[in-house]
Design a protein around this motif. Structure first.
Motif, short mmCIF file in Angstrom:
data_model
loop_
_atom_site.label_atom_id
_atom_site.label_comp_id
_atom_site.label_asym_id
_atom_site.label_seq_id
_atom_site.Cartn_x
_atom_site.Cartn_y
_atom_site.Cartn_z
N THR A 1 0.83 -1.19 0.00
CA THR A 1 0.00 0.00 0.00
C THR A 1 0.88 1.25 0.00
O THR A 1 2.01 1.23 0.50
CB THR A 1 -0.93 0.02 1.22
OG1 THR A 1 -1.68 1.23 1.22
CG2 THR A 1 -0.13 -0.05 2.52
N SER A 2 0.38 2.35 -0.57
CA SER A 2 1.16 3.59 -0.60
C SER A 2 1.15 4.29 0.75
O SER A 2 2.03 5.11 1.03
CB SER A 2 0.61 4.53 -1.68
OG SER A 2 -0.76 4.82 -1.43
N ASN A 3 0.17 3.99 1.60
CA ASN A 3 0.17 4.51 2.96
C ASN A 3 1.11 3.68 3.82
O ASN A 3 1.37 2.50 3.53
CB ASN A 3 -1.23 4.48 3.56
CG ASN A 3 -2.17 5.45 2.89
OD1 ASN A 3 -1.76 6.28 2.08
ND2 ASN A 3 -3.45 5.35 3.20
N TRP A 4 1.64 4.28 4.87
CA TRP A 4 2.57 3.55 5.74
C TRP A 4 2.38 3.97 7.18
O TRP A 4 1.70 4.97 7.46
CB TRP A 4 4.02 3.75 5.28
CG TRP A 4 4.53 5.17 5.35
CD1 TRP A 4 4.21 6.19 4.50
CD2 TRP A 4 5.43 5.70 6.31
NE1 TRP A 4 4.86 7.35 4.88
CE2 TRP A 4 5.63 7.08 5.98
CE3 TRP A 4 6.11 5.18 7.41
CZ2 TRP A 4 6.47 7.92 6.72
CZ3 TRP A 4 6.95 6.01 8.14
CH2 TRP A 4 7.12 7.37 7.79
N TRP B 1 -0.43 7.29 10.91
CA TRP B 1 -0.82 6.69 9.63
C TRP B 1 -0.62 7.76 8.57
O TRP B 1 -1.22 8.83 8.62
CB TRP B 1 -2.27 6.24 9.71
CG TRP B 1 -2.86 5.56 8.52
CD1 TRP B 1 -3.95 5.97 7.82
CD2 TRP B 1 -2.43 4.35 7.90
NE1 TRP B 1 -4.23 5.09 6.80
CE2 TRP B 1 -3.30 4.08 6.83
CE3 TRP B 1 -1.37 3.46 8.14
CZ2 TRP B 1 -3.16 2.98 5.99
CZ3 TRP B 1 -1.23 2.35 7.32
CH2 TRP B 1 -2.11 2.11 6.27
N ILE B 2 0.26 7.50 7.61
CA ILE B 2 0.78 8.55 6.71
C ILE B 2 0.56 8.13 5.27
O ILE B 2 0.77 6.96 4.91
CB ILE B 2 2.28 8.78 6.98
CG1 ILE B 2 2.47 9.20 8.45
CG2 ILE B 2 2.86 9.83 6.05
CD1 ILE B 2 3.92 9.32 8.86
N ASN B 3 0.17 9.10 4.42
CA ASN B 3 -0.02 8.78 3.01
C ASN B 3 1.25 9.01 2.21
O ASN B 3 2.28 9.42 2.76
CB ASN B 3 -1.20 9.58 2.42
CG ASN B 3 -0.95 11.08 2.39
OD1 ASN B 3 0.18 11.56 2.52
ND2 ASN B 3 -2.02 11.85 2.20
N ALA B 4 1.19 8.77 0.91
CA ALA B 4 2.37 8.84 0.05
C ALA B 4 2.97 10.24 -0.01
O ALA B 4 4.17 10.39 -0.27
CB ALA B 4 2.02 8.36 -1.36
N GLU B 5 2.15 11.26 0.24
CA GLU B 5 2.64 12.65 0.20
C GLU B 5 3.24 13.07 1.54
O GLU B 5 3.72 14.21 1.67
CB GLU B 5 1.50 13.60 -0.18
CG GLU B 5 1.03 13.49 -1.62
CD GLU B 5 0.24 12.21 -1.88
OE1 GLU B 5 -0.57 11.84 -1.00
OE2 GLU B 5 0.46 11.59 -2.93
N SER C 1 1.53 13.27 4.45
CA SER C 1 0.54 13.87 5.35
C SER C 1 0.05 12.84 6.36
O SER C 1 -0.16 11.67 6.02
CB SER C 1 -0.66 14.40 4.55
OG SER C 1 -0.26 15.41 3.66
N LEU D 1 -2.63 11.10 8.33
CA LEU D 1 -4.06 10.87 8.21
C LEU D 1 -4.69 10.53 9.55
O LEU D 1 -5.89 10.79 9.76
CB LEU D 1 -4.31 9.73 7.21
CG LEU D 1 -3.71 9.91 5.82
CD1 LEU D 1 -3.96 8.67 4.97
CD2 LEU D 1 -4.26 11.15 5.14
N THR E 1 1.55 -3.39 4.47
CA THR E 1 1.83 -2.00 4.82
C THR E 1 3.20 -1.91 5.46
O THR E 1 3.52 -2.68 6.38
CB THR E 1 0.77 -1.46 5.81
OG1 THR E 1 -0.50 -1.42 5.16
CG2 THR E 1 1.14 -0.07 6.29
#
Length: 302
Positions: free
Chosen positions: A2-5, A19-23, A25, A27, A62
């Motif tokens: 997944t792109s979130n990590w 919980w962080i997205n690909a950019e 940020s 979440l 993840t």
């Protein structure tokens, strides 16, 4: 994948996740009291899934990037120390942990060791990585107050040497479990008393043990104010530390990294000694270091 990590700061008494997205940020963020001190090695995965399991996609792995005491010998899996001089360890030096939950791809960032004099850090290296991500050209000394205060020499993006002082732990023991406990239970602060005790300890560090007992004697004989007594205890201990750490801070460019009263006390103490010092909030510094480490993980995978 997944792109979130998931970014994880796992201390002795706390567990924090982001919980962080690909950019990059955030979440979601959560925390619990399931620190290393409460867990057996086989309990770490369950504690993580209990806190973050509903965030994890069911059909994908993840990436979970962890710093702190989860990598200690008594933790989830030992992440062997990297030796100084070195940059803050990245994911390339991390330990990959086998899990029973197929959704997890867990990496634990190692701590740092110094052979002579023998010293170690685990968790602070990620705070340092966060600082250097924001101030990549800094050369000087980082002071990281806490239970165990770290003085860290930084040059050319590397941790050159460091020294740990148990001042915070000594303060806690003396405040809560010594004969001084009835005389230092004030909740306030007395800056003048703190600075006077600081100067006293720096000038005569060999007398600190005797001057600590005088706090009790003053209380018994003269009814000393508990706020002033607590400030005196802090001043004597931090002053003794500054006397021992003088090779690190004298004539150096210093950054005190931390939040709350303890960081303020170190900043006040160093300023009173004429040191070149700036206080920087430690809030979010570990997260910044984890983000920097994750970027290196992505770059290595390209």
């Amino acid at each position: 994948m997944t792109s979130n990590w998931l970014a994880v700061d796992w201390g002795t008494s706390h567990l924090r996740i982001w919980w962080i997205n690909a950019e990059g940020s955030v979440l979601a963020q959560r925390h619990s009291s399931d620190g290393m001190g409460k867990l057996r090695p086989d309990g770490f995965e369950a504690a993580l899934v209990e806190l973050a399991g509903d965030l994890l996609p069911a059909s994908e792995k993840t990436t979970v990037l962890i710093c702190g005491m989860a990598g200690a010998r008594q933790g989830w899996a030992e992440a062997p120390y990297v030796a100084t001089p070195c940059p803050p360890p990245s994911v390339a030096a991390s330990v990959k942990v086998d899990t029973t939950d197929p959704r997890l791809a867990v990496h634990i960032i190692p701590g740092i060791k110094q052979e002579r004099p023998a010293d170690v850090m685990r968790g602070e290296e990620t705070q340092i990585a966060g600082f250097l991500d924001e101030y990549p050209n800094f050369d000087g000394i980082l002071c990281l107050p806490g239970t165990h205060c770290k003085w860290v020499q930084i040059s050319a993006g590397e941790i050159v040497s460091f020294r740990t002082f148990m001042t915070g732990e000594l303060f806690g023991l003396l405040e809560q479990a010594s004969v001084l406990r009835h005389f230092v239970d004030g909740g306030g602060w007395d800056s003048a008393t703190f600075l006077a005790a600081l100067d006293e300890a720096i000038a005569h560090p060999a007398l600190v043990a005797a001057n600590l007992f005088s706090i009790r004697a003053e209380g018994l004989l003269h009814g000393a104010d508990t706020n002033a007594a607590r400030a005196r205890l802090s001043g004597l201990l931090i002053g003794q530390e500054l006397a021992g750490a003088k090779p690190y801070w004298l004539g150096q460019d210093i950054r005190v990294i931390g939040t709350g009263g303890i960081a303020d006390a170190y900043h006040e103490a160093l300023t009173a000694q004429g040191a070149s010092v700036i206080k920087i909030s430690g809030e979010g510094m570990a997260l910044s270091g984890l983000k920097a480490a994750y970027r290196s993980f992505l770059e290595a995978a390209e």
